[in-house]
Design a protein around this motif. Structure first.
Motif, PDB file in Angstrom:
ATOM      1  N   ILE A 159       0.843  -1.213   0.000  1.00  0.00           N
ATOM      2  CA  ILE A 159       0.000   0.000   0.000  1.00  0.00           C
ATOM      3  C   ILE A 159       0.875   1.259   0.000  1.00  0.00           C
ATOM      4  O   ILE A 159       0.532   2.261  -0.639  1.00  0.00           O
ATOM      5  CB  ILE A 159      -0.983   0.001   1.192  1.00  0.00           C
TER       6      ILE A 159
ATOM      7  N   GLY B  34     -10.960   9.845   3.958  1.00  0.00           N
ATOM      8  CA  GLY B  34     -12.208   9.867   4.717  1.00  0.00           C
ATOM      9  C   GLY B  34     -12.785  11.268   4.702  1.00  0.00           C
ATOM     10  O   GLY B  34     -12.067  12.242   4.457  1.00  0.00           O
ATOM     11  N   ASN B  35     -14.083  11.370   4.987  1.00  0.00           N
ATOM     12  CA  ASN B  35     -14.718  12.688   4.931  1.00  0.00           C
ATOM     13  C   ASN B  35     -14.183  13.643   5.989  1.00  0.00           C
ATOM     14  O   ASN B  35     -14.185  14.853   5.795  1.00  0.00           O
ATOM     15  CB  ASN B  35     -16.235  12.548   5.086  1.00  0.00           C
ATOM     16  N   TYR B  36     -13.706  13.106   7.105  1.00  0.00           N
ATOM     17  CA  TYR B  36     -13.160  13.953   8.176  1.00  0.00           C
ATOM     18  C   TYR B  36     -12.032  14.843   7.650  1.00  0.00           C
ATOM     19  O   TYR B  36     -11.785  15.935   8.178  1.00  0.00           O
ATOM     20  CB  TYR B  36     -12.653  13.074   9.340  1.00  0.00           C
TER      21      TYR B  36
ATOM     22  N   ALA C  99      -5.347   6.680   0.115  1.00  0.00           N
ATOM     23  CA  ALA C  99      -5.201   5.479   0.932  1.00  0.00           C
ATOM     24  C   ALA C  99      -5.602   5.752   2.373  1.00  0.00           C
ATOM     25  O   ALA C  99      -5.123   6.702   2.987  1.00  0.00           O
ATOM     26  CB  ALA C  99      -3.755   4.986   0.891  1.00  0.00           C
ATOM     27  N   MET C 100      -6.474   4.903   2.907  1.00  0.00           N
ATOM     28  CA  MET C 100      -6.732   4.954   4.350  1.00  0.00           C
ATOM     29  C   MET C 100      -5.523   4.379   5.092  1.00  0.00           C
ATOM     30  O   MET C 100      -4.755   3.602   4.531  1.00  0.00           O
ATOM     31  CB  MET C 100      -7.962   4.125   4.706  1.00  0.00           C
TER      32      MET C 100
ATOM     33  N   GLY D  89      -9.801   9.359  10.794  1.00  0.00           N
ATOM     34  CA  GLY D  89     -11.191   8.931  10.951  1.00  0.00           C
ATOM     35  C   GLY D  89     -11.224   7.713  11.862  1.00  0.00           C
ATOM     36  O   GLY D  89     -10.194   7.082  12.129  1.00  0.00           O
ATOM     37  N   ASP D  90     -12.420   7.369  12.349  1.00  0.00           N
ATOM     38  CA  ASP D  90     -12.499   6.179  13.213  1.00  0.00           C
ATOM     39  C   ASP D  90     -12.201   4.921  12.396  1.00  0.00           C
ATOM     40  O   ASP D  90     -11.546   3.996  12.880  1.00  0.00           O
ATOM     41  CB  ASP D  90     -13.855   6.074  13.928  1.00  0.00           C
TER      42      ASP D  90
ATOM     43  N   GLU E 293     -10.374   4.977   9.578  1.00  0.00           N
ATOM     44  CA  GLU E 293      -9.014   5.178   9.106  1.00  0.00           C
ATOM     45  C   GLU E 293      -7.991   4.877  10.205  1.00  0.00           C
ATOM     46  O   GLU E 293      -6.974   4.223   9.961  1.00  0.00           O
ATOM     47  CB  GLU E 293      -8.919   6.642   8.656  1.00  0.00           C
TER      48      GLU E 293
ATOM     49  N   MET F  72      -6.762   1.358  10.727  1.00  0.00           N
ATOM     50  CA  MET F  72      -5.958   0.673   9.705  1.00  0.00           C
ATOM     51  C   MET F  72      -4.461   0.692  10.005  1.00  0.00           C
ATOM     52  O   MET F  72      -3.736  -0.149   9.492  1.00  0.00           O
ATOM     53  CB  MET F  72      -6.230   1.271   8.330  1.00  0.00           C
TER      54      MET F  72
ATOM     55  N   MET G  48     -18.794   5.320  11.692  1.00  0.00           N
ATOM     56  CA  MET G  48     -19.061   4.796  10.341  1.00  0.00           C
ATOM     57  C   MET G  48     -17.903   5.059   9.383  1.00  0.00           C
ATOM     58  O   MET G  48     -17.070   5.919   9.628  1.00  0.00           O
ATOM     59  CB  MET G  48     -20.316   5.451   9.758  1.00  0.00           C
ATOM     60  N   PHE G  49     -17.899   4.280   8.311  1.00  0.00           N
ATOM     61  CA  PHE G  49     -17.058   4.592   7.154  1.00  0.00           C
ATOM     62  C   PHE G  49     -17.810   5.690   6.391  1.00  0.00           C
ATOM     63  O   PHE G  49     -18.551   5.434   5.434  1.00  0.00           O
ATOM     64  CB  PHE G  49     -16.889   3.360   6.267  1.00  0.00           C
ATOM     65  N   GLY G  50     -17.613   6.929   6.858  1.00  0.00           N
ATOM     66  CA  GLY G  50     -18.488   8.019   6.440  1.00  0.00           C
ATOM     67  C   GLY G  50     -18.509   8.292   4.939  1.00  0.00           C
ATOM     68  O   GLY G  50     -19.566   8.528   4.359  1.00  0.00           O
ATOM     69  N   THR G  51     -17.340   8.273   4.318  1.00  0.00           N
ATOM     70  CA  THR G  51     -17.302   8.588   2.878  1.00  0.00           C
ATOM     71  C   THR G  51     -18.179   7.618   2.086  1.00  0.00           C
ATOM     72  O   THR G  51     -18.933   8.020   1.202  1.00  0.00           O
ATOM     73  CB  THR G  51     -15.851   8.485   2.353  1.00  0.00           C
TER      74      THR G  51
ATOM     75  N   LEU H 147     -19.842   1.168  11.988  1.00  0.00           N
ATOM     76  CA  LEU H 147     -18.686   0.735  12.788  1.00  0.00           C
ATOM     77  C   LEU H 147     -19.034   0.741  14.276  1.00  0.00           C
ATOM     78  O   LEU H 147     -19.613   1.709  14.775  1.00  0.00           O
ATOM     79  CB  LEU H 147     -17.499   1.689  12.570  1.00  0.00           C
TER      80      LEU H 147
HETATM   81  C1  LIG Z   1      -7.099   1.283   2.307  1.00  0.00           C
HETATM   82  C2  LIG Z   1      -8.420   1.785   1.897  1.00  0.00           C
HETATM   83  N1  LIG Z   1      -9.516   0.990   2.034  1.00  0.00           N
HETATM   84  C3  LIG Z   1     -10.732   1.453   1.675  1.00  0.00           C
HETATM   85  C4  LIG Z   1     -10.891   2.697   1.149  1.00  0.00           C
HETATM   86  C5  LIG Z   1     -12.260   3.218   0.737  1.00  0.00           C
HETATM   87  N2  LIG Z   1     -12.666   4.288   1.647  1.00  0.00           N
HETATM   88  C6  LIG Z   1     -12.433   5.584   1.379  1.00  0.00           C
HETATM   89  S1  LIG Z   1     -12.936   6.602   2.592  1.00  0.00           S
HETATM   90  C7  LIG Z   1     -13.525   5.325   3.496  1.00  0.00           C
HETATM   91  C8  LIG Z   1     -14.182   5.552   4.821  1.00  0.00           C
HETATM   92  C9  LIG Z   1     -13.340   6.289   5.791  1.00  0.00           C
HETATM   93  O1  LIG Z   1     -13.949   6.201   7.058  1.00  0.00           O
HETATM   94  P1  LIG Z   1     -13.422   7.032   8.282  1.00  0.00           P
HETATM   95  O2  LIG Z   1     -11.980   6.913   8.403  1.00  0.00           O
HETATM   96  O3  LIG Z   1     -14.215   6.630   9.469  1.00  0.00           O
HETATM   97  O4  LIG Z   1     -13.708   8.541   7.875  1.00  0.00           O
HETATM   98  P2  LIG Z   1     -15.140   9.265   7.659  1.00  0.00           P
HETATM   99  O5  LIG Z   1     -15.405   9.232   6.196  1.00  0.00           O
HETATM  100  O6  LIG Z   1     -16.155   8.533   8.452  1.00  0.00           O
HETATM  101  O7  LIG Z   1     -14.931  10.655   8.149  1.00  0.00           O
HETATM  102  C10 LIG Z   1     -13.308   4.101   2.853  1.00  0.00           C
HETATM  103  C11 LIG Z   1     -13.714   2.781   3.409  1.00  0.00           C
HETATM  104  C12 LIG Z   1      -9.717   3.475   0.985  1.00  0.00           C
HETATM  105  N3  LIG Z   1      -9.747   4.696   0.431  1.00  0.00           N
HETATM  106  N4  LIG Z   1      -8.514   3.001   1.373  1.00  0.00           N
END
Ligand SMILES: Cc1ncc(C[n+]2csc(CCOP(=O)(O)OP(=O)(O)O)c2C)c(N)n1
Ligand SMILES: [Mg+2]
Length: 564
Positions: A84, A391-393, A416-417, A441-442, A444, A447, A471-474, A492
């Motif tokens: 990654i 993530g959206n955060y 990349a998360m 993010g929660d 993120e 990971m 949640m996986f907000g995005t 989540l």
């Molecule tokens: C390694 C990886 N897996 C999956 C994704 C797809 N993805 C993009 S944003 C996201 C959700 C992020 O969730 P979180 O960290 O909780 O942030 P939020 O959007 O809730 O603020 C996912 C699953 C990604 N970008 N990278």
């Protein structure tokens, strides 16, 4: 004749020839001779808890220093975990070298224990992948790895080190220190660029990419100032200009200011210095239409192959960033009377875009995330490094935080998360004197949250802010837009992040309201300074607060009204 050295010693000596002082990785029995040679070297080996974290740290090191980030991992399982970081370094144009212990030549090609053909595995995501089969050639391969990783468009190199090669003895001389090679703009190209600019009415400069340094960024900022040019930055390269600079007008990425998008569409000349023009930076090829943009386009990039890949620009200049910045700094100033007034307008658009959004009042939210960012901004120095993953955060940082200039932002353009924590830890190790704040993010955080142990082990006192919306907000946001009210695969149930942090030896606090945040941040910063240990603040808030512009409920309703 030089003395006889083991392959492992030759690897470590070569790294020292190229100025390496800090490396990252997870050990494996596949490269014990390297570990042994490190024992008596001056190189500091940061031991990570997972190779994904190690490779992300190497990427962050590469972004921060411009020198290749070095990462050592073991065979198949280690290499697959590290991939990654290699993919991110490739997409982000970060110099990096990944060394992998490899099966010995005695068993290779039998599908030996943990064997993988790295040439095939990493072929599409590295600039160069090779295996060193003869100890005498280790200095040569490593010199080339540094050369390739840093020349033209920087990127990752993968070198596999078979066990027998590391154990073998060889008499071979060291190489010289590497010398990155970049193209320069020609005098003709510069005078043509100047002519295009002189003929423009509404020009705009878009910065991005890597191979910049502080001086080059300063020169471009000065060039923009002298010529009254509006200066925007590409997705996750928004620290190429001090955001307080009068000519900085915003970032061109996900969730772009619509006024900025319109301004680019209305421009008659776009000078793109350094960015790849991918969908994140072009609004999915709408802000700049492909392959021939409506605007006149001058694309300047460090890789000749990137020019003309998508856009048939009016001018394509193959140049390194330092080289183009130096050239532009000597250009005679232009008559800017046609466009001079646009800079203040565009800056005002940015400032309006960064005002507090109405959503917190509308939702009667106890925790105001805009205020959180303002509090961070007001209580940290200008050279604070902000890191985040996907993530959206991340929007709260990208849109509302004003980055203080070159290398105050570490964020993966690969999306990349898991990047947030390792990059923050690496930043604090590289720059112990600077404040480092990680937005995670929660989803993120989980990971690569295990690298909190690395932060504690090496006394990296960063502050981690976990945005816990459960949640996986995005993905939930996209889900509500496409499949409203059908929540699937995005919820989540989280651990107690603050308690988890304390278990690692960091400080940990939970914040539920706006009032609680400033004192919690003050305590976290004091903790990091007093003990050189990390501090974590978990922000708990309602998942309905998904973007600054619209809540999840609003998005759901809009989708339902549209018949989805
Ligand atoms: C390694 C990886 N897996 C999956 C994704 C797809 N993805 C993009 S944003 C996201 C959700 C992020 O969730 P979180 O960290 O909780 O942030 P939020 O959007 O809730 O603020 C996912 C699953 C990604 N970008 N990278
Ligand atoms: Mg989340």
């Amino acid at each position: 004749m030089s003395i006889s050295r083991s392959g492992g010693q030759l690897v470590v000596d070569a790294l020292q020839v190229h100025g390496v002082e800090l490396i990252f990785g997870v050990p494996g029995e596949s490269y014990l001779p390297v570990l042994d040679a490190l024992h008596d070297s001056k190189i500091r080996f940061i031991i990570n808890r997972q190779e994904g974290g190690a490779a992300f740290m190497a990427d962050a090191y590469g972004k921060l220093t411009g020198q290749p980030g070095i990462c050592f991992v073991t065979r198949g399982p280690g290499a697959t975990n590290a991939s990654i970081g290699v993919h991110t370094a490739y997409q982000d144009s970060t110099p990096m070298i990944l060394f992998i212990g490899q099966v010995g030549n005695d068993f290779v090609e039998r599908e030996a224990f943990q064997e993988i053909d790295y040439r095939r595995m990493f072929g599409p995501m590295a600039k160069w992948v090779a295996q060193i089969d003869r100890a005498e050639r280790i200095p040569e391969y490593i010199a080339r790895a540094f050369q390739v990783a840093t020349s033209g468009r920087p990127g990752p190199v993968v070198l596999a080190l078979p066990e027998d090669c590391l154990a073998a003895m060889a008499q071979v001389a060291d190489t010289r220190h590497y010398t990155p090679v970049q193209a320069s703009p020609s005098a003709t190209q510069l005078s043509q660029l100047r002519e295009h600019l002189a003929a423009a009415q509404r020009p705009l400069v878009l910065l991005g990419g890597t191979s910049w340094d502080t001086l080059a960024c300063q020169r471009i900022s000065d060039f923009a100032k002298i010529n009254h040019l509006p200066l925007a930055c590409a997705f996750r390269f928004q620290d190429l200009v001090d955001n307080a600079h009068p000519n900085y007008i915003g970032d061109v990425g996900i969730g772009i200011n619509p006024k900025l998008a319109q301004r680019i569409k209305d421009a008659d000349l776009v000078i793109a210095i350094g960015p790849r023009l991918g969908e994140m930076t072009t609004g999915g090829y709408t802000v700049l239409e492909a392959p021939i943009a409506k605007q006149k386009l001058i694309h300047i990039h460090s890789d000749a192959l990137e020019l003309g890949r998508v856009y048939q620009a009016d001018m394509m200049i193959n140049s390194g960033m330092k080289e183009i910045a130096e050239a532009l700094s000597t250009m005679a100033p232009l008559d800017a009377s046609a466009w001079q007034h646009t800079v203040a307008q565009a800056k005002a658009d940015l400032q309006a875009w960064q005002q507090e959004p109405a959503i917190f009042a509308q939702e009667n939210a106890p925790l105001n995330l805009w205020q959180v960012v303002q509090t961070i901004q007001a209580n940290t120095p200008d050279d604070t490094i902000i890191t985040n993953g996907a993530g959206n955060y991340a929007t709260w940082a990208h849109r509302y935080y004003r980055y203080g200039g070159f290398r105050t932002q570490l964020a993966p353009t690969s999306g990349a998360m898991g990047y947030s924590v390792p990059s923050g830890v690496a930043a604090k190790i590289v720059h112990p004197e600077r404040t480092v704040i990680t937005f995670a993010g929660d989803g993120e955080y989980m990971m690569n949250g295990q690298e909190l142990a690395t932060a504690v082990q090496y006394k990296a006192g960063l502050v981690i802010i976990v945005f816990n919306n459960g949640m996986f907000g995005t993905i939930r946001m996209h889900q509500e837009k496409e499949f409203p009210a059908r929540v699937s695969g995005t919820e989540l149930h989280n651990p107690d992040f603050a308690a988890l942090a304390r278990a690692y030896g960091a400080s940990g606090e939970v914040v539920n309201s706006t009032e609680e945040f400033a004192p919690a941040l003050a305590r976290a910063l004091a903790h990091t300074r007093q003990y050189q240990l990390p501090a974590l603040i978990e922000l708990r808030y309602d998942g309905n607060l998904i973007t600054p512009g619209a809540s999840l409920q609003t998005l759901r309703k809009m989708a339902q009204d549209a018949g989805k």
